[in-house]
Write an enzyme that holds these catalytic residues in place. Structure first.
Site, short mmCIF file in Angstrom:
data_model
loop_
_atom_site.label_atom_id
_atom_site.label_comp_id
_atom_site.label_asym_id
_atom_site.label_seq_id
_atom_site.Cartn_x
_atom_site.Cartn_y
_atom_site.Cartn_z
N GLU A 88 0.91 -1.31 -0.03
CA GLU A 88 0.11 -0.07 0.13
C GLU A 88 0.77 1.13 -0.07
OE1 GLU A 88 -2.42 -1.37 3.59
OE2 GLU A 88 -1.48 0.40 4.11
N CYS A 101 3.76 8.31 0.37
CA CYS A 101 4.24 7.31 1.16
C CYS A 101 4.35 5.99 0.58
CB CYS A 101 3.35 7.31 2.46
SG CYS A 101 3.97 6.27 3.69
N CYS A 108 6.78 -6.97 7.26
CA CYS A 108 7.88 -6.54 7.57
C CYS A 108 8.24 -7.62 8.89
CB CYS A 108 7.54 -5.14 8.22
SG CYS A 108 9.16 -4.34 9.16
N CYS A 112 7.04 -4.72 15.39
CA CYS A 112 6.82 -3.68 16.38
C CYS A 112 5.25 -3.88 16.57
CB CYS A 112 6.86 -2.13 15.41
SG CYS A 112 8.62 -2.06 15.37
N CYS A 115 2.06 -2.12 15.12
CA CYS A 115 2.28 -1.89 13.58
C CYS A 115 1.28 -2.83 12.81
CB CYS A 115 3.63 -1.75 13.14
SG CYS A 115 3.62 -1.28 11.33
N SER A 192 12.48 6.55 7.00
CA SER A 192 12.04 6.11 8.40
C SER A 192 12.64 4.55 8.67
CB SER A 192 10.50 6.28 8.62
OG SER A 192 10.56 6.00 9.84
N SER A 215 12.35 5.78 14.35
CA SER A 215 11.23 5.57 15.25
C SER A 215 11.63 5.10 16.64
CB SER A 215 10.45 4.18 14.49
OG SER A 215 10.11 4.50 13.12
N HIS A 217 9.91 5.99 20.01
CA HIS A 217 8.69 5.67 20.60
C HIS A 217 8.99 5.23 22.09
CE1 HIS A 217 7.07 5.51 16.64
NE2 HIS A 217 7.56 4.34 16.31
N CYS A 334 0.23 2.00 8.92
CA CYS A 334 0.64 0.99 7.85
C CYS A 334 0.29 -0.11 7.86
CB CYS A 334 2.05 0.94 8.30
SG CYS A 334 3.01 2.47 8.48
N1 SAH Z 1 10.11 0.41 9.34
C1 SAH Z 1 10.07 2.04 9.53
C2 SAH Z 1 8.72 2.58 8.77
C3 SAH Z 1 7.79 2.10 9.35
S1 SAH Z 1 6.32 3.07 9.20
C4 SAH Z 1 10.20 2.48 10.72
O1 SAH Z 1 10.16 1.70 11.62
O2 SAH Z 1 10.51 3.53 11.08
C5 SAH Z 1 6.45 4.77 9.81
C6 SAH Z 1 6.32 5.19 11.03
O3 SAH Z 1 5.02 4.74 11.10
C7 SAH Z 1 7.26 4.62 12.15
O4 SAH Z 1 7.47 5.53 13.04
C8 SAH Z 1 6.38 3.40 12.81
O5 SAH Z 1 6.78 3.13 13.98
C9 SAH Z 1 5.07 4.29 12.93
N2 SAH Z 1 3.80 3.54 12.84
C10 SAH Z 1 3.65 2.07 12.65
N3 SAH Z 1 2.50 1.81 12.97
C11 SAH Z 1 1.84 3.02 13.39
C12 SAH Z 1 0.59 3.14 14.27
N4 SAH Z 1 -0.29 2.15 14.25
N5 SAH Z 1 0.40 4.19 14.84
C13 SAH Z 1 1.22 5.33 14.68
N6 SAH Z 1 2.39 5.20 14.13
C14 SAH Z 1 2.71 4.00 13.59
#
Ligand code: SAH
Length: 347
Positions: A88, A101, A108, A112, A115, A192, A215, A217, A334
């Protein structure tokens, strides 16, 4: 077999010459590729050359399967890959143009906890041309060309971990920023990562003035390990130190992503720990109220508590903003739309 979109102009020129064709044909073919066209649409290319290209290459890395539009104008694309896998993308409209994006993997492996992209693990890496194909296909969808780009900005924040598909991602970054093609400014590109330290150091050496987004968090290892398995491999301090090296080598500011999750990482104590971790470092913190994913039991925060957390960081000397959430009504986070469609297909 490779996609035509995997090639730089130099690589295509070499192949065209090896095929016994005139070098200028490469430029013609390349221009078509960057308009998002298939081999059969390359009307000024002789049929004999088109046949030869068909024998050696695939020409359509991505086709648009579904487009869902949000009330705020954000569009979510579901694309079909050559092998029928689905990925997507999200298109956001801003005053200056469109930001796309893009995804870099099908699924993946990072796991996480918040996600949706990682729910079924990693299926496979995307090639450079499959990542580029997302930009070219949506640019065409918006009636853009290489000279008159509709897509001005690219964020690698779709599904997948860019630094776990390093070579293809770096090749994509070189292709998408090349003046031979669509020529997106590297300054308008964000990559990212969940923080794969060795590859942050490697990326710093590539001479690509993109924005690195990490990321984070969480302000400490205990909370980060609850949310992100990669935190068992690298400590918060190792990640922040690699970010500092990145800034030193590239001169570019780093952005930290911080998804605010109720009762997990949103306390005043977390803000204080984050401030002592990052104070004095040339960085920005992007606070994102967690986008709740049906399959996960993590809860988001109210807008007010996101703003309060942000104010607390600012009062402690950090540069922080709350990111506007876009496209929530269209499964904006995502992997959410893909999961929904795959489930629908399987049901
Ligand atoms: N693998 C990369 C890209 C991931 S998506 C990474 O980890 O950075 C981009 C961003 O969206 C990342 O910061 C990821 O942690 C965040 N993300 C993923 N799922 C999310 C969600 N449900 N709510 C908020 N942010 C989210």
């Amino acid at each position: 077999m490779q996609f035509l979109q995997d090639l730089s102009l130099d690589e295509l020129q070499q192949i065209i010459v090896e095929l016994g064709e005139a070098k200028y044909r490469a430029r013609q073919v390349y221009d078509h590729i960057y308009l998002g066209k298939t081999i059969d649409e390359m009307s000024n290319i002789p049929q004999a050359l088109r046949d030869k290209l068909h024998e050696q290459f695939w020409d359509e890395p991505i086709t648009i399967h579904t487009v869902v539009e949000s009330a705020d104008g954000t569009k979510k694309f579901l694309y079909k890959l050559h092998d029928d896998n689905l990925i997507e993308g999200v298109l956001m409209r801003y005053k200056y143009g469109y930001t796309l994006c893009v995804s870099c993997q099908v699924g993946c492996a990072m796991g996480c906890k918040f996600c949706a992209s990682t729910l079924n693990g990693l299926i496979r890496n995307l090639s450079a041309g499959e990542i580029l194909g997302q930009v070219l296909t949506v640019n065409r969808y918006l009636h853009g060309t290489s000279r008159d780009r509709a897509i001005t900005n690219v964020v690698m924040m779709g599904s997948g971990e860019p630094l776990a598909n390093y070579d293809n991602v770096v090749k994509f970054l070189r292709l998408v920023t090349s003046p031979d093609g669509i020529n997106v400014s590297p300054r308008n590109i964000s990559v990212s990562t969940c923080g794969i330290v060795e590859n942050i150091d490697k990326l710093a050496q590539e001479g690509l003035p993109i924005t690195l987004t990490i990321s984070l968090h969480a302000p400490n290892d205990k909370i980060r390990r609850q949310l992100m398995p990669i935190a068992n491999k690298y400590t918060v301090h190792q990640v922040v130190d690699s970010a500092k090296r990145y800034v030193k080598v590239t001169g570019r500011r780093v952005v930290f992503e911080y998804a605010l999750t109720h009762g997990v990482n949103d306390t005043a104590e977390c803000a204080e720990q984050l401030a002592s971790l990052l104070r004095g470092f040339q960085c920005h913190i992007n606070l994102i109220p967690l986008n709740e994913v049906r399959e996960r039991n993590l809860k988001t925060v109210t807008h007010k508590s996101a703003v309060d957390f942000c104010k607390k960081l600012s009062s402690l000397g950090l540069s922080a903003t709350v990111r506007r959430t876009m496209g929530e009504d269209i499964e904006g986070a995502c992997g959410q739309l893909r999961n929904k469609v795959i489930k629908g297909i399987n049901e």
